[in-house]
Design a protein around this motif. Structure first.
Motif, PDB file in Angstrom:
ATOM      1  N   ALA A  76     -94.759  22.094  39.152  1.00  0.00           N
ATOM      2  CA  ALA A  76     -94.009  23.198  38.801  1.00  0.00           C
ATOM      3  C   ALA A  76     -93.035  22.719  37.660  1.00  0.00           C
ATOM      4  O   ALA A  76     -92.587  23.535  36.745  1.00  0.00           O
ATOM      5  N   SER A  77     -93.358  21.498  37.116  1.00  0.00           N
ATOM      6  CA  SER A  77     -92.402  20.938  35.937  1.00  0.00           C
ATOM      7  C   SER A  77     -92.930  21.426  34.781  1.00  0.00           C
ATOM      8  O   SER A  77     -92.267  21.071  33.724  1.00  0.00           O
ATOM      9  N   GLU A  78     -93.959  21.956  34.886  1.00  0.00           N
ATOM     10  CA  GLU A  78     -94.704  22.553  33.627  1.00  0.00           C
ATOM     11  C   GLU A  78     -94.275  24.002  33.240  1.00  0.00           C
ATOM     12  O   GLU A  78     -94.678  24.698  32.298  1.00  0.00           O
ATOM     13  N   GLY A  79     -93.331  24.662  34.131  1.00  0.00           N
ATOM     14  CA  GLY A  79     -92.889  25.914  33.951  1.00  0.00           C
ATOM     15  C   GLY A  79     -91.719  26.131  32.970  1.00  0.00           C
ATOM     16  O   GLY A  79     -90.906  26.843  33.020  1.00  0.00           O
ATOM     17  N   SER A  80     -92.213  25.696  31.706  1.00  0.00           N
ATOM     18  CA  SER A  80     -91.066  25.906  30.530  1.00  0.00           C
ATOM     19  C   SER A  80     -91.925  26.255  29.047  1.00  0.00           C
ATOM     20  O   SER A  80     -92.965  26.213  29.234  1.00  0.00           O
ATOM     21  N   THR A  81     -91.043  26.413  28.290  1.00  0.00           N
ATOM     22  CA  THR A  81     -91.495  26.779  27.005  1.00  0.00           C
ATOM     23  C   THR A  81     -91.173  25.875  25.730  1.00  0.00           C
ATOM     24  O   THR A  81     -89.985  25.227  25.937  1.00  0.00           O
ATOM     25  N   ALA A  82     -92.042  25.171  25.179  1.00  0.00           N
ATOM     26  CA  ALA A  82     -91.883  23.813  24.092  1.00  0.00           C
ATOM     27  C   ALA A  82     -91.001  24.767  23.032  1.00  0.00           C
ATOM     28  O   ALA A  82     -91.283  25.704  22.385  1.00  0.00           O
ATOM     29  N   GLY A  83     -89.980  23.782  22.604  1.00  0.00           N
ATOM     30  CA  GLY A  83     -89.206  24.139  21.346  1.00  0.00           C
ATOM     31  C   GLY A  83     -90.139  24.290  20.244  1.00  0.00           C
ATOM     32  O   GLY A  83     -89.936  25.336  19.451  1.00  0.00           O
ATOM     33  N   ASN A  84     -91.280  23.540  20.029  1.00  0.00           N
ATOM     34  CA  ASN A  84     -91.923  23.775  18.771  1.00  0.00           C
ATOM     35  C   ASN A  84     -92.897  24.921  18.875  1.00  0.00           C
ATOM     36  O   ASN A  84     -93.553  25.279  18.024  1.00  0.00           O
ATOM     37  N   ALA A  85     -92.999  25.679  20.071  1.00  0.00           N
ATOM     38  CA  ALA A  85     -93.554  26.961  19.990  1.00  0.00           C
ATOM     39  C   ALA A  85     -92.986  27.933  19.477  1.00  0.00           C
ATOM     40  O   ALA A  85     -93.573  29.047  18.939  1.00  0.00           O
ATOM     41  N   VAL A  86     -91.666  27.863  18.882  1.00  0.00           N
ATOM     42  CA  VAL A  86     -91.244  28.698  17.978  1.00  0.00           C
ATOM     43  C   VAL A  86     -92.019  28.789  16.682  1.00  0.00           C
ATOM     44  O   VAL A  86     -92.164  29.788  15.776  1.00  0.00           O
ATOM     45  N   GLY A  87     -92.786  27.776  16.260  1.00  0.00           N
ATOM     46  CA  GLY A  87     -93.424  27.718  15.089  1.00  0.00           C
ATOM     47  C   GLY A  87     -94.925  28.148  15.177  1.00  0.00           C
ATOM     48  O   GLY A  87     -95.460  28.577  14.109  1.00  0.00           O
ATOM     49  N   THR A  88     -95.210  28.795  16.321  1.00  0.00           N
ATOM     50  CA  THR A  88     -96.704  29.086  16.515  1.00  0.00           C
ATOM     51  C   THR A  88     -97.004  30.483  15.667  1.00  0.00           C
ATOM     52  O   THR A  88     -97.903  30.494  15.285  1.00  0.00           O
ATOM     53  N   PRO A  89     -95.863  31.500  15.924  1.00  0.00           N
ATOM     54  CA  PRO A  89     -96.289  32.517  15.135  1.00  0.00           C
ATOM     55  C   PRO A  89     -96.538  32.594  13.588  1.00  0.00           C
ATOM     56  O   PRO A  89     -97.397  33.075  12.976  1.00  0.00           O
ATOM     57  N   VAL A  90     -95.863  31.577  12.872  1.00  0.00           N
ATOM     58  CA  VAL A  90     -96.014  31.393  11.515  1.00  0.00           C
ATOM     59  C   VAL A  90     -97.425  30.774  11.354  1.00  0.00           C
ATOM     60  O   VAL A  90     -98.047  31.265  10.462  1.00  0.00           O
ATOM     61  N   ALA A  91     -97.674  29.797  12.287  1.00  0.00           N
ATOM     62  CA  ALA A  91     -99.266  29.150  12.119  1.00  0.00           C
ATOM     63  C   ALA A  91    -100.349  30.312  12.464  1.00  0.00           C
ATOM     64  O   ALA A  91    -101.325  30.370  11.645  1.00  0.00           O
ATOM     65  N   ILE A  92    -100.001  31.132  13.397  1.00  0.00           N
ATOM     66  CA  ILE A  92    -100.994  32.310  13.731  1.00  0.00           C
ATOM     67  C   ILE A  92    -101.150  33.242  12.350  1.00  0.00           C
ATOM     68  O   ILE A  92    -102.409  33.575  12.301  1.00  0.00           O
ATOM     69  N   VAL A  93    -100.011  33.615  11.799  1.00  0.00           N
ATOM     70  CA  VAL A  93     -99.938  34.753  10.787  1.00  0.00           C
ATOM     71  C   VAL A  93    -100.726  33.882   9.440  1.00  0.00           C
ATOM     72  O   VAL A  93    -101.627  34.675   8.807  1.00  0.00           O
ATOM     73  N   ALA A  94    -100.700  32.624   9.480  1.00  0.00           N
ATOM     74  CA  ALA A  94    -101.144  31.807   8.187  1.00  0.00           C
ATOM     75  C   ALA A  94    -102.736  31.890   8.480  1.00  0.00           C
ATOM     76  O   ALA A  94    -103.646  32.207   7.525  1.00  0.00           O
ATOM     77  N   ALA A  95    -103.231  32.071   9.601  1.00  0.00           N
ATOM     78  CA  ALA A  95    -104.930  32.080  10.043  1.00  0.00           C
ATOM     79  C   ALA A  95    -105.114  33.460   9.957  1.00  0.00           C
ATOM     80  O   ALA A  95    -106.494  33.678   9.737  1.00  0.00           O
ATOM     81  N   ASN A  96    -104.441  34.312  10.393  1.00  0.00           N
ATOM     82  CA  ASN A  96    -104.626  35.694  10.497  1.00  0.00           C
ATOM     83  C   ASN A  96    -103.715  36.687  10.109  1.00  0.00           C
ATOM     84  O   ASN A  96    -102.680  36.712  10.906  1.00  0.00           O
ATOM     85  N   ALA A  97    -103.252  37.213   8.874  1.00  0.00           N
ATOM     86  CA  ALA A  97    -102.348  37.924   8.572  1.00  0.00           C
ATOM     87  C   ALA A  97    -101.936  39.205   9.303  1.00  0.00           C
ATOM     88  O   ALA A  97    -100.949  39.773   9.285  1.00  0.00           O
ATOM     89  N   SER A  98    -103.040  39.795   9.965  1.00  0.00           N
ATOM     90  CA  SER A  98    -102.795  40.947  10.689  1.00  0.00           C
ATOM     91  C   SER A  98    -101.835  40.894  11.987  1.00  0.00           C
ATOM     92  O   SER A  98    -101.402  41.753  12.343  1.00  0.00           O
ATOM     93  N   PHE A  99    -101.573  39.653  12.372  1.00  0.00           N
ATOM     94  CA  PHE A  99    -100.327  39.281  13.287  1.00  0.00           C
ATOM     95  C   PHE A  99     -99.070  39.326  13.009  1.00  0.00           C
ATOM     96  O   PHE A  99     -98.153  39.072  13.420  1.00  0.00           O
ATOM     97  N   GLY A 100     -98.878  39.469  11.333  1.00  0.00           N
ATOM     98  CA  GLY A 100     -97.507  39.393  10.889  1.00  0.00           C
ATOM     99  C   GLY A 100     -96.645  40.431  11.319  1.00  0.00           C
ATOM    100  O   GLY A 100     -95.286  40.283  11.285  1.00  0.00           O
ATOM    101  N   VAL A 101     -97.085  41.505  11.716  1.00  0.00           N
ATOM    102  CA  VAL A 101     -96.241  42.872  11.932  1.00  0.00           C
ATOM    103  C   VAL A 101     -95.180  42.311  13.339  1.00  0.00           C
ATOM    104  O   VAL A 101     -94.161  42.823  13.242  1.00  0.00           O
ATOM    105  N   HIS A 102     -95.547  41.578  14.093  1.00  0.00           N
ATOM    106  CA  HIS A 102     -94.667  41.137  15.152  1.00  0.00           C
ATOM    107  C   HIS A 102     -94.522  39.576  15.264  1.00  0.00           C
ATOM    108  O   HIS A 102     -93.698  39.031  16.000  1.00  0.00           O
ATOM    109  N   ALA A 103     -94.852  39.008  14.114  1.00  0.00           N
ATOM    110  CA  ALA A 103     -94.344  37.289  14.011  1.00  0.00           C
ATOM    111  C   ALA A 103     -92.820  37.197  13.997  1.00  0.00           C
ATOM    112  O   ALA A 103     -92.257  36.328  14.819  1.00  0.00           O
ATOM    113  N   GLU A 104     -92.076  37.978  13.352  1.00  0.00           N
ATOM    114  CA  GLU A 104     -90.491  37.881  13.490  1.00  0.00           C
ATOM    115  C   GLU A 104     -90.059  38.023  14.850  1.00  0.00           C
ATOM    116  O   GLU A 104     -89.142  37.269  15.409  1.00  0.00           O
ATOM    117  N   LEU A 105     -90.253  39.067  15.385  1.00  0.00           N
ATOM    118  CA  LEU A 105     -89.972  39.534  16.877  1.00  0.00           C
ATOM    119  C   LEU A 105     -90.373  38.283  17.685  1.00  0.00           C
ATOM    120  O   LEU A 105     -89.599  37.816  18.823  1.00  0.00           O
TER     121      LEU A 105
END
Length: 324
Positions: free
Chosen positions: A257-286
């Motif tokens: 159960a101790s894995e049931g959290s969100t990592a702080g560095n996950a906040v940077g994931t949308p930026v990395a995803i958009v860097a690889a595929n710009a089509s995800f940019g529409v929801h990156a900020e949200l």
């Protein structure tokens, strides 16, 4: 003035406080730090470089030679959390409204938040309720840090027609390569591993601030409640799921159960995803602000949830029987 001590008392404070501070500045005074030179380079445009360095350092902490029960537990935790997060994300894509959102949540945020876990929180909880082999499972969980597993899920969904398509091999490698370099360095030289590990935490507030300079405060208002919902779902589904899986196998369910959290560095994931595929940019900020809200929510809620599960388990002999 004890700034660090204050930030440490706030769940995810080193990540969330700089991000929200920068978002406030960007909303009220967007040109305040956009003056060129080192100021703009560090406080506005540094997120990609700093996140890449963070991934490299995280890679050095992954020990490929770790074996035994720790491997089994680490791989189990990593696998079930990714599968569950990816399936909920797929559900989000499938049931998304005309704006591409599911219950107000961006599917990108769902996958990133649910498949990444707070390593420090896991270590703290596993240390309190588990034993050494449970804490030793952590290096495998570090594989979930950053965008890699999120990209894998999105690529699979792209072939299924749900997401916005596959990532090009070059873009995929470009995002993943810093992590691979870190893994190689850390396994070739333990002294290099120790040297680099000392710098990772220091990067977090700086890339968080830079990420915040790309966020408008109205997006935080829009994403806040849905981000809290995302955090609750993450705790209940991935934390509860880990509890049941570990109990079924015969391992300490509290550790699962101790894995049931969100990592702080996950906040940077949308930026990395958009860097690889710009089509995800529409929801990156949200997605970024929803993940940030999930980081705080899970950091507060998971220990409470664990306490509840521990009391329930005490009625059936407690965790001691799993730690013998």
């Amino acid at each position: 003035m004890r700034i660090k001590a204050t930030l440490d008392r706030i769940p995810g404070g080193m990540m969330v406080v700089p991000l929200l501070l920068a978002a406030t500045i960007n909303t009220l005074f967007p040109d305040l730090l956009r003056i060129g030179g080192f100021t703009e380079a560090l406080f506005v445009n540094s997120s990609s470089a700093l996140i890449a360095l963070f991934l490299l350092i995280a890679g050095t902490q992954i020990n490929l030679r770790t074996a035994g029960t720790s491997v089994k537990k680490g791989v189990t935790l990593l696998t079930y959390k990714w599968v569950l997060g990816a399936l909920v994300g797929l559900l989000g894509f499938w049931l998304a409204d005309s704006n591409g959102l599911f219950l107000g949540m961006a599917p990108l945020a769902i996958i990133a938040a649910m498949t990444n876990s707070n390593g420090g929180l896991y270590i703290a909880l596993a240390g309190q309720y588990g034993k050494e082999e449970d804490k030793a499972a952590y290096p495998f969980l570090a594989l979930s840090d950053g965008p890699f597993l999120t990209m894998v899920a999105l690529s699979i969904f792209g072939t299924m027609g749900f997401a916005n398509g596959m990532f090009s091999p070059t873009s995929f490698i470009a995002v993943l390569l810093p992590l691979i370099v870190g893994v190689v360095l850390g396994n070739l030289d333990s002294e290099m591993k120790d040297f680099l590990s000392k710098g990772s935490d220091k990067l977090v507030p700086f890339f968080a601030f830079s990420l915040g300079m790309g966020i408008n405060f109205t997006a935080i208002i829009q994403g806040g409640l849905s981000g809290v919902l995302l955090g609750v779902i993450t705790v209940v589904l991935t934390g509860g799921g880990g509890y049941l899986i570990f109990k079924w196998i015969g391992w300490n369910p509290i550790v699962g159960a101790s894995e049931g959290s969100t990592a702080g560095n996950a906040v940077g994931t949308p930026v990395a995803i958009v860097a690889a595929n710009a089509s995800f940019g529409v929801h990156a900020e949200l997605a970024t602000v929803q993940i940030a809200a999930s980081v705080v929510t899970t950091a507060i809620l998971l220990p409470i949830f664990i306490g509840f599960l521990s009391k329930h388990l005490d009625k059936k002999g407690g965790v001691a029987k799993y730690n013998e």
